[in-house]
Design an enzyme around this catalytic site. Structure first.
Site, PDB file in Angstrom:
ATOM      1  N   LYS A 172      15.633   4.320 -17.203  1.00  0.00           N
ATOM      2  CA  LYS A 172      14.239   4.677 -17.515  1.00  0.00           C
ATOM      3  C   LYS A 172      13.643   5.553 -16.396  1.00  0.00           C
ATOM      4  CE  LYS A 172      12.730   0.283 -15.494  1.00  0.00           C
ATOM      5  NZ  LYS A 172      12.453  -1.137 -15.815  1.00  0.00           N
ATOM      6  N   TYR A 232      -7.116  18.897   5.591  1.00  0.00           N
ATOM      7  CA  TYR A 232      -8.369  18.659   4.875  1.00  0.00           C
ATOM      8  C   TYR A 232      -9.174  17.515   5.485  1.00  0.00           C
ATOM      9  CZ  TYR A 232      -7.111  21.581   0.827  1.00  0.00           C
ATOM     10  OH  TYR A 232      -6.806  22.622  -0.004  1.00  0.00           O
TER      11      TYR A 232
END
Ligand code: PLP
Length: 367
Positions: free
Chosen positions: A38, A264
């Protein structure tokens, strides 16, 4: 030092083979092996991994959702595929692709029965999931009579297996709880066996289950993380090889003066002369913000470089003050030289999360 060009997840199929053989050696020869693929095979490449596992003799595959199973069928995988959490809206597609659903509740059983009937199926293989303590998905033991009453005198479905899932298979402190789950599952299986006039198989163990409760391997086990090289324990990891190595390279190097900030919101402020490297990988590639601000490290020329400041969408900055390197040099984010588990642990998460987080923007290559 080679310039690898762009951020790349390298997939090592010989490592996969090594891990597969390690887990097979822990099982009885007749125990079937289901490979859990998966989530793009834990962030690698579902088709490449499934093809290799099929060639190695994997008996079964599991995916979470129908579209993952469709991807495998379209790529030519012919082994049985168990869909662990199919959504009713996709039941028709599931049947068209010969995928085998986990049925886990009275509602899901009824809806699937209707679809199988509409599509004129007989003895369509289904897998009944029982809840034994995880309290996530699963029938309760006392749903057995409802299940049998629903299936009675109908021939659309056939119970191919019944299964359950351990809540804390890696945690030795929860051994008693796990043993109770195993005995509850056994009891449920025995009750169903008495009431169903054909045979079905049983499975309960994931990777850590195989290692810690081999006596509960029943007729099949389901392994995911171990195949990719992580065993939820440092002693086990010594026997396994990471399949995925995430690499990038240095885009630019900056000299930072004392008191200057990096990134940032000025997430990092320098307390001295520093050298930083900017790398072309960020939260859009799967490196979440929790890895920034001094938590996780990457490897440059064999040395650890800490991520400083905030993780940006497409970049991170790392401290290379102590490292001899230049622009274009290769960077290992995690993999053979430094495990995904330790990268994840540095920031409060686990290998499963960082592996499956690597986004589809990152190029995959097979080595
Ligand atoms: C994902 C999953 C597995 C695989 O677990 P690992 O710890 O990765 O081996 C097994 N069974 C179920 C039901 C799962 O959802």
């Amino acid at each position: 030092m080679s310039n690898i060009g762009e951020t790349t997840l390298e997939i090592d199929l010989s490592a996969l083979e090594h891990n597969f053989k390690y887990f097979k050696s822990k099982l009885n020869p007749q125990t079937k092996f289901l490979g859990v693929v998966k989530a793009f095979a834990y962030g690698t490449d579902m088709v490449v991994i499934a093809k290799k596992l099929e060639a190695l003799g994997t008996d079964y595959f599991a995916v979470a959702y129908v579209k993952e199973g469709v991807l495998l069928r379209d790529a030519g995988i012919t082994s049985p595929i168990l869909v662990l959490h199919p959504q009713p809206i996709n039941f028709g597609v599931l049947i068209d692709h010969c995928l085998e659903p986990s049925l886990y509740s009275p509602r899901i059983l009824k809806l699937f029965l209707e679809h199988a009937n509409e599509k004129k199926q007989t003895h369509y293989p289904v897998h009944l999931k029982f809840n034994t303590g995880l309290n996530r998905l699963g029938f309760w033991e006392n749903d057995i009579d409802y299940i049998l009453k629903t299936l009675d005198a109908r021939n659309e479905l056939k119970i191919k297996s019944i299964f359950s899932h351990l809540a804390a298979s890696e945690d030795q402190g929860e051994r008693e709880f796990s043993l109770t789950q195993i005995s509850t599952f056994k009891k449920t299986a025995n009750e169903l066996k008495e009431k169903v006039d054909y045979s079905f198989f049983r499975h309960m163990l994931n990777t850590s289950g195989v290692l810690n409760y081999p006596e509960a391997q029943f007729e099949m086990v389901r392994s995911g993380i171990g195949l990719y090289g992580y065993g939820n324990h440092s002693e086990i990891d010594k026997h396994l090889k990471p399949v995925a190595t995430l690499k990038t390279s240095i885009s630019q190097i900056h000299k930072i003066e004392p008191g200057e900030s990096v990134g940032y919101n000025r997430g990092y402020t320098s307390d001295g002369y520093r050298v930083t490297a900017t790398l072309p990988i960020g939260h859009a590639d799967g490196i979440g913000r929790q890895y920034g601000n001094g938590k996780a490290t990457v490897i440059i020329n064999g040395k650890h470089a800490t991520i400083i400041g905030n993780v940006c969408m497409d970049m991170i900055m790392v401290d290379i003050t102590h490292i001899d390197c230049k622009e274009g040099d290769e960077v290992i984010v995690f993999g053979k030289e430094s495990s995904a588990e330790s990268f994840a642990n540095s920031s409060g998460t686990i290998s499963y999360e960082i592996l499956t987080a690597i986004s589809q923007r990152v190029k995959r290559t097979v080595v």
